[in-house]
Design a protein around this motif. Structure first.
Motif, PDB file in Angstrom:
ATOM      1  N   LYS A 111       0.815  -1.219   0.000  1.00  0.00           N
ATOM      2  CA  LYS A 111       0.000   0.000   0.000  1.00  0.00           C
ATOM      3  C   LYS A 111       0.850   1.271   0.000  1.00  0.00           C
ATOM      4  O   LYS A 111       0.322   2.382  -0.036  1.00  0.00           O
ATOM      5  N   ARG A 113       2.537   2.723  -2.241  1.00  0.00           N
ATOM      6  CA  ARG A 113       2.332   3.574  -3.427  1.00  0.00           C
ATOM      7  C   ARG A 113       1.058   4.414  -3.333  1.00  0.00           C
ATOM      8  O   ARG A 113       0.869   5.327  -4.131  1.00  0.00           O
ATOM      9  N   ASP A 114       0.195   4.107  -2.373  1.00  0.00           N
ATOM     10  CA  ASP A 114      -1.028   4.896  -2.179  1.00  0.00           C
ATOM     11  C   ASP A 114      -0.735   6.241  -1.507  1.00  0.00           C
ATOM     12  O   ASP A 114      -1.615   7.096  -1.422  1.00  0.00           O
ATOM     13  N   TYR A 115       0.477   6.408  -1.007  1.00  0.00           N
ATOM     14  CA  TYR A 115       0.864   7.629  -0.298  1.00  0.00           C
ATOM     15  C   TYR A 115       1.787   8.453  -1.195  1.00  0.00           C
ATOM     16  O   TYR A 115       2.830   7.948  -1.622  1.00  0.00           O
TER      17      TYR A 115
END
Length: 132
Positions: A111, A113-115
């Protein structure tokens, strides 16, 4: 071009999550998420800088023996070149808190890459995904 040496760490909790810290809005690259750490001062070793920064930023104590080098980033920004070794740390003393008021997030590697992150941090993500 000036080279800036910054040491960073992927703190990994017992659930295999990685800690991200949000840069303050008033700083360069403000509002982006990054791996904790900071600038290595003149005459300072990266490990020593990390131990100091983790105490100041997160209120935790880390032994140098708990810092394992993983990879590094080399990125040309407009006005400087960043060289950033990334260490992994799974053991520390104390409770992780945003000692400087910064927002923190424990994130599963897939996750990350979601930031939104600074350009130098993004290429480090696959190394953490492979590790965990």
């Amino acid at each position: 071009m000036k080279i800036v040496l910054v040491a960073a760490v992927a703190l990994i909790d017992r659930d295999g999550r990685v800690l991200l810290s949000k840069r303050p809005p008033h700083k360069q690259l403000g509002g982006l998420w990054e791996f904790p750490g900071g600038k290595v001062e003149a005459g300072e070793r990266p490990e020593t800088a990390l131990i100091r920064e983790l105490k100041e930023e997160l209120g935790i104590d880390v032994a140098e023996s708990c810092l394992a080098p993983l990879t590094f980033a080399s990125h040309a920004y407009e006005d400087f070149h960043l060289l950033m070794p990334l260490y992994v740390c799974r053991r520390w003393q104390g409770q992780v808190t945003g000692a400087e008021g910064q927002e923190l997030a424990w994130v599963r590697p897939l996750k990350l890459r979601d930031y939104p992150m600074p350009p130098a941090d993004v290429p480090l993500i696959p190394h953490l995904v492979d590790l965990l």
